[in-house]
Design a protein around this motif. Structure first.
Motif, PDB file in Angstrom:
ATOM      1  N   TYR A  77     -25.442  65.542 -26.824  1.00  0.00           N
ATOM      2  CA  TYR A  77     -25.027  64.915 -28.078  1.00  0.00           C
ATOM      3  C   TYR A  77     -24.024  63.796 -27.769  1.00  0.00           C
ATOM      4  O   TYR A  77     -23.226  63.899 -26.837  1.00  0.00           O
ATOM      5  CB  TYR A  77     -24.349  65.920 -29.009  1.00  0.00           C
TER       6      TYR A  77
ATOM      7  N   GLN B 248     -16.925  61.028 -36.298  1.00  0.00           N
ATOM      8  CA  GLN B 248     -18.277  61.341 -36.768  1.00  0.00           C
ATOM      9  C   GLN B 248     -18.756  62.672 -36.197  1.00  0.00           C
ATOM     10  O   GLN B 248     -18.155  63.240 -35.296  1.00  0.00           O
ATOM     11  CB  GLN B 248     -19.230  60.221 -36.358  1.00  0.00           C
TER      12      GLN B 248
ATOM     13  N   LYS C  45     -24.305  63.470 -32.591  1.00  0.00           N
ATOM     14  CA  LYS C  45     -25.652  62.920 -32.799  1.00  0.00           C
ATOM     15  C   LYS C  45     -26.510  63.308 -31.599  1.00  0.00           C
ATOM     16  O   LYS C  45     -26.144  63.026 -30.453  1.00  0.00           O
ATOM     17  CB  LYS C  45     -25.583  61.401 -32.916  1.00  0.00           C
TER      18      LYS C  45
ATOM     19  N   GLN D 112     -33.945  59.883 -30.452  1.00  0.00           N
ATOM     20  CA  GLN D 112     -32.747  59.106 -30.724  1.00  0.00           C
ATOM     21  C   GLN D 112     -32.049  58.642 -29.439  1.00  0.00           C
ATOM     22  O   GLN D 112     -30.912  58.168 -29.492  1.00  0.00           O
ATOM     23  CB  GLN D 112     -31.779  59.917 -31.601  1.00  0.00           C
TER      24      GLN D 112
ATOM     25  N   GLN E 191     -32.177  62.357 -41.402  1.00  0.00           N
ATOM     26  CA  GLN E 191     -32.012  63.586 -42.181  1.00  0.00           C
ATOM     27  C   GLN E 191     -30.609  64.162 -42.015  1.00  0.00           C
ATOM     28  O   GLN E 191     -30.385  65.374 -42.117  1.00  0.00           O
ATOM     29  CB  GLN E 191     -33.041  64.632 -41.746  1.00  0.00           C
ATOM     30  N   GLN E 192     -29.633  63.291 -41.752  1.00  0.00           N
ATOM     31  CA  GLN E 192     -28.262  63.756 -41.593  1.00  0.00           C
ATOM     32  C   GLN E 192     -27.768  64.375 -42.901  1.00  0.00           C
ATOM     33  O   GLN E 192     -27.877  63.772 -43.976  1.00  0.00           O
ATOM     34  CB  GLN E 192     -27.365  62.579 -41.211  1.00  0.00           C
TER      35      GLN E 192
ATOM     36  N   SER F 110     -28.584  68.515 -48.253  1.00  0.00           N
ATOM     37  CA  SER F 110     -29.657  67.788 -47.577  1.00  0.00           C
ATOM     38  C   SER F 110     -30.631  67.235 -48.597  1.00  0.00           C
ATOM     39  O   SER F 110     -30.813  67.802 -49.677  1.00  0.00           O
ATOM     40  CB  SER F 110     -30.388  68.736 -46.626  1.00  0.00           C
TER      41      SER F 110
ATOM     42  N   GLY G 254     -24.697  71.766 -39.384  1.00  0.00           N
ATOM     43  CA  GLY G 254     -25.883  71.259 -38.703  1.00  0.00           C
ATOM     44  C   GLY G 254     -27.086  71.811 -39.436  1.00  0.00           C
ATOM     45  O   GLY G 254     -27.141  73.004 -39.733  1.00  0.00           O
TER      46      GLY G 254
ATOM     47  N   ALA H  85     -29.411  68.378 -36.924  1.00  0.00           N
ATOM     48  CA  ALA H  85     -28.681  67.159 -37.272  1.00  0.00           C
ATOM     49  C   ALA H  85     -27.345  67.531 -37.905  1.00  0.00           C
ATOM     50  O   ALA H  85     -27.304  68.348 -38.832  1.00  0.00           O
ATOM     51  CB  ALA H  85     -29.500  66.321 -38.243  1.00  0.00           C
TER      52      ALA H  85
ATOM     53  N   GLY I  41     -23.681  66.723 -39.922  1.00  0.00           N
ATOM     54  CA  GLY I  41     -23.027  65.843 -40.872  1.00  0.00           C
ATOM     55  C   GLY I  41     -21.780  65.233 -40.268  1.00  0.00           C
ATOM     56  O   GLY I  41     -21.451  65.487 -39.106  1.00  0.00           O
ATOM     57  N   LYS I  42     -21.055  64.442 -41.089  1.00  0.00           N
ATOM     58  CA  LYS I  42     -19.863  63.762 -40.588  1.00  0.00           C
ATOM     59  C   LYS I  42     -18.635  64.653 -40.549  1.00  0.00           C
ATOM     60  O   LYS I  42     -17.603  64.272 -40.004  1.00  0.00           O
ATOM     61  CB  LYS I  42     -19.585  62.519 -41.431  1.00  0.00           C
TER      62      LYS I  42
END
Lengths: 113, 110
Positions: A35, A41, A44, A59, B1-2, B24, B89, B99, B101-102
């Motif tokens: 990741y 943030q 990812k 990604q 899809q975050q 989501s 996630g 995925a 989130g912030k």
């Protein structure tokens, strides 16, 4: 049990240089993840391995990033050449498989100047 | 899809309760919750796999509303150790990529 091991802990490089990160997952964990976490943030996903096969690398910026997991155990992530926007923490995680929790390593903090 | 997490930040006093949310735009197969303290790795809290499932970890519990495509994390009688950033996630059906989130930043003050 020993956790996920990552090295180095910190790395500072100049743009256009190359860098490599290493990860050793928890013993017996078939799934390994890399990741990228930019400051402020969430993580990812760059690439996900199941044993030594790639499950998802959609990604991963393949023009500059590469990763391998030889023998289905430890893994290496490489960036060549690095850009300023690659400055981030690179987290490696492993899990037993589907529907299992992810165990994260302490990460490598990369600064590109 | 975050997934989208809210609120962005919460400040609460020790002993107070708080709820943080994760939603989501797509149907969810599972939701993971992790907590990350500054400079440290994210630590697993819980996974919710079925719609309506609720789980608990000490005085932290979570629910999963499959119809609303969201999960909520409940911090009950918060402790100073609950401070950190909470990430959800999410996994959607047909794609086993997790995925994140912030994050929700939680600060518990004495």
């Amino acid at each position: 049990e020993a956790g996920v091991a990552q090295s180095p802990r910190y790395k500072i490089i100049e743009k256009r240089q190359s860098v490599a990160f290493w990860c050793n997952p928890i013993s017996g964990h078939a799934t390994l993840y890399w990741y990228q976490q930019i400051l402020g943030q969430g993580p990812k996903l760059l690439i996900q391995f199941q044993n030594n096969g790639v499950v998802d690398d959609s990604q991963l910026p393949k023009d500059r990033f590469s990763a391998e997991r030889l023998k289905g155990v430890d893994s290496t992530l490489k960036i060549q050449p690095a850009k300023l926007e690659d400055s981030a923490v690179y987290l490696c995680a492993s899990s037993l498989g589907d529907d299992s929790p992810l165990h994260f390593g302490n990460g490598t903090r990369l600064t590109v100047t | 899809q975050q997934p989208v997490q809210s609120p962005q930040a919460v400040i609460l006093r020790e002993g107070e309760d708080a709820v943080i949310n994760c939603s989501s735009s797509k149907a969810l197969y599972s939701v993971h919750w992790y907590r990350q303290k500054h400079g440290e790795a994210p630590i697993f809290l819980m996974i919710l796999l079925k719609g309506g499932e609720q789980k608990g970890h000490d005085k932290i519990s979570a629910s999963f509303n499959e119809k609303k495509q969201q999960s909520s994390l409940y911090l009950t009688a918060s402790q100073l150790s609950y401070s950190g950033t909470y990430f959800c996630g999410t996994e959607i059906y047909g794609n086993n990529r997790l995925a994140f989130g912030k994050g929700n930043q939680v600060v518990v003050i004495p």
